[in-house]
Design an enzyme around this catalytic site. Structure first.
Site, PDB file in Angstrom:
ATOM      1  N   LYS A 125     -16.213 -62.678 -72.241  1.00 21.05           N
ATOM      2  CA  LYS A 125     -17.267 -63.158 -73.234  1.00 21.05           C
ATOM      3  C   LYS A 125     -16.848 -64.745 -73.597  1.00 21.05           C
ATOM      4  O   LYS A 125     -15.907 -64.857 -73.474  1.00 21.05           O
ATOM      5  CB  LYS A 125     -17.186 -62.208 -74.427  1.00 21.05           C
ATOM      6  CG  LYS A 125     -18.648 -62.295 -75.300  1.00 21.05           C
ATOM      7  CD  LYS A 125     -19.192 -61.138 -74.595  1.00 21.05           C
ATOM      8  CE  LYS A 125     -20.657 -61.432 -75.364  1.00 21.05           C
ATOM      9  NZ  LYS A 125     -21.553 -59.865 -74.666  1.00 21.05           N
ATOM     10  N   ASP A 165     -26.492 -63.448 -74.504  1.00 24.94           N
ATOM     11  CA  ASP A 165     -26.344 -62.824 -75.523  1.00 24.94           C
ATOM     12  C   ASP A 165     -26.929 -63.365 -76.494  1.00 24.94           C
ATOM     13  O   ASP A 165     -27.774 -64.054 -76.494  1.00 24.94           O
ATOM     14  CB  ASP A 165     -24.706 -62.697 -75.552  1.00 24.94           C
ATOM     15  CG  ASP A 165     -24.027 -61.587 -76.680  1.00 24.94           C
ATOM     16  OD1 ASP A 165     -23.922 -60.319 -76.290  1.00 24.94           O
ATOM     17  OD2 ASP A 165     -24.256 -61.614 -77.926  1.00 24.94           O
TER      18      ASP A 165
HETATM   19  N1  GLU Z   1     -24.300 -59.792 -73.414  1.00 23.88           N
HETATM   20  C1  GLU Z   1     -24.553 -58.667 -72.552  1.00 23.88           C
HETATM   21  C2  GLU Z   1     -23.687 -57.518 -73.153  1.00 23.88           C
HETATM   22  O1  GLU Z   1     -23.175 -57.594 -74.441  1.00 23.88           O
HETATM   23  C3  GLU Z   1     -24.801 -58.782 -71.243  1.00 23.88           C
HETATM   24  C4  GLU Z   1     -23.782 -59.152 -70.342  1.00 23.88           C
HETATM   25  C5  GLU Z   1     -24.046 -59.656 -68.985  1.00 23.88           C
HETATM   26  O2  GLU Z   1     -25.227 -59.537 -68.456  1.00 23.88           O
HETATM   27  O3  GLU Z   1     -23.366 -60.052 -68.376  1.00 23.88           O
HETATM   28  O4  GLU Z   1     -23.452 -56.535 -72.348  1.00 23.88           O
END
Ligand code: GLU
Length: 450
Positions: A125, A165
């Site tokens: 993240k 996100d």
């Molecule tokens: N932010 C999204 C999640 O919490 C998607 C992450 C992504 O597609 O890599 O899963």
């Protein structure tokens, strides 16, 4: 003292200043003990001590110039948490609240979520305390370019693949992609959530919200019930909430609420998804605009909420879909939902329920879909985007949506069967955590101490 408790106590000492990170770890560790008891290899290989520490944390300064010519400085991060199952994968969050503790919580969740998808993706993240709200397009572009000026060194199509996100959508991903291409001279699938014009996947925009509804449907069907004809409350008004509402209509249910940081809408006739898209995706306006466009809808500003509570949870419903942000649903909210007869809670946001609220849902025996299972459709479809980029193919909407439905069905079955194996068939928190954990832990053991 149990192994999980021992690791948790140690972590509480070390990271007392990162409460949401500790909360996310506690939720996982407290459900793993039966699996740890069953197989001593996890303790022998010190898997818990290893899995709670990110493989790498990258922190950097992001400096850029705003429209007034003033220099702005933000903090940027990428937490590369675990690569046992594949390249690091997970979104970027741009929000003033972002700090390392929040990104560690999100990265930690992402390890297990990505494992549950059954696809080859590790957990990561990243993000920044930059606030895109109120910024011009050019300011957002300058910030994204400055952010990528450092991030490009650490990412790549088989190394680390960021996505969106909160605060990072198609616009931001486009600017980040453009700058990566410029800096590296390579046109590769380094980000997901891209525009379909340059490598994005059809159905990626819809995937988290649609996937959440598919998951909720599986939970209800598991109890011989269905979402058809049901009244639903949804929180949030971003991408996840919008496509959650849209899919609820497709399956014959009715969403009646949405909310943003300034207030909530109650639309008894059902949320008008086309109006919501116009307000949030096109105008980037607040929900007061929705109330202007739909005179029958009731708008309640945050200033009228009882302290600390989002009033969407007071609206009587059959099913609830928290799709805003972490810890948006507390014990009081959970009690209000249960008292009003809510039978299903399926989480579109990451860790939207506090630990006390989770316990209340589990104790009540209603269908409760924890976020790392219920919202995994977004990242799963990101991996489908990576697969299309790597093979230079473009799949049609139905192909991607069918795969998404299959993946959500598998996640539900895996979490349910695992929970059943451990004697708690309705505890999908335990089922999802153990199922997600075992794959990562077994891969870590097989790859050695490195
Ligand atoms: N932010 C999204 C999640 O919490 C998607 C992450 C992504 O597609 O890599 O899963």
């Amino acid at each position: 003292m149990s192994y999980a408790q021992h690791v948790m106590d140690d972590l509480k000492q070390k990271y007392a200043s990162e409460p949401v990170f500790l909360q996310a770890v506690q939720e996982v560790l407290m459900t793993l003990q039966p699996a740890l008891d069953k197989d001593p290899k996890y303790q022998q290989h010190k898997i818990l001590e290893r899995i709670v520490e990110p493989e790498r944390i990258i922190g950097f300064r992001v400096e850029w110039v705003d429209d007034k010519g003033e220099i702005q400085v933000n903090r940027g991060f990428r937490v590369q948490y675990n690569s046992a199952l594949g390249p690091y994968k997970g979104g970027l969050r741009f929000h003033p609240s972002v700090n390392l503790g929040i990104l560690k919580f999100l990265g930690f969740e992402q390890i297990f979520k990505n494992s549950l998808t059954g696809l080859a993706i590790g957990g990561a993240k990243g993000g920044s305390d930059f606030d895109p709200k109120g910024k011009s397009d050019i300011e957002v572009m300058r910030f994204c370019q400055a952010f990528m000026n450092e991030l490009y060194r650490h990412v790549g199509a088989t190394i680390d693949v960021p996505a969106g996100d909160i605060g990072v959508g198609g616009r931001e991903v486009g600017y980040l992609f453009g700058q990566y291409k410029k800096l590296t001279k390579s046109y590769e699938g380094v980000l997901t959530g891209k525009n379909v014009l340059f490598g994005g996947s059809l159905a990626r925009t819809e995937a988290t919200g649609y996937g959440n509804v598919y998951f909720a449907q599986h939970m209800m069907q598991g109890r011989g019930d269905s979402l058809e004809g049901k009244t639903c409350v949804v929180s949030g008004a971003g991408n996840v909430a919008t496509y959650c509402c849209e899919k609820l209509y497709h399956i014959g249910a009715k969403p009646v609420t949405v909310s943003d940081s300034r207030g909530m809408i109650y639309d008894a006739d059902g949320i008008k998804v086309d109006v919501l898209k116009q307000v949030k995706e096109v105008e980037r306006a607040s929900l007061t605009r929705y109330a202007e466009l739909v005179p029958g809808a009731k708008y309640t500003p945050v200033s009228e909420y009882p302290a600390g509570r989002n009033v969407v949870w007071n609206v009587p419903c059959d099913a609830a879909f928290p799709c805003a942000t972490q810890n948006e649903l507390n014990l009081e909210d959970a009690k209000a939902l249960l008292a009003n007869g809510c039978k299903c809670v399926s989480e579109g946001a990451n860790m939207p329920s506090t630990l006390e609220a989770v316990h209340a849902f589990l104790e009540s025996g209603i269908c409760y879909g924890p976020s790392k299972a219920a919202n995994a459709g977004g990242v799963a479809t990101s991996q489908l985007e990576m697969a299309q980029n790597a093979s230079m193919q473009k799949w049609d909407f139905a192909t991607v949506d069918n795969k998404l439905q299959g993946i959500m069905g598998n996640i539900y079955a895996n979490a349910f069967e695992t929970a059943k194996d451990f004697g708690q068939p309705n505890n999908l928190v335990l089922g999802a955590n153990i199922a997600g954990f075992r794959k990562v832990a077994d891969a870590m053991i097989a790859q050695g101490v490195c």
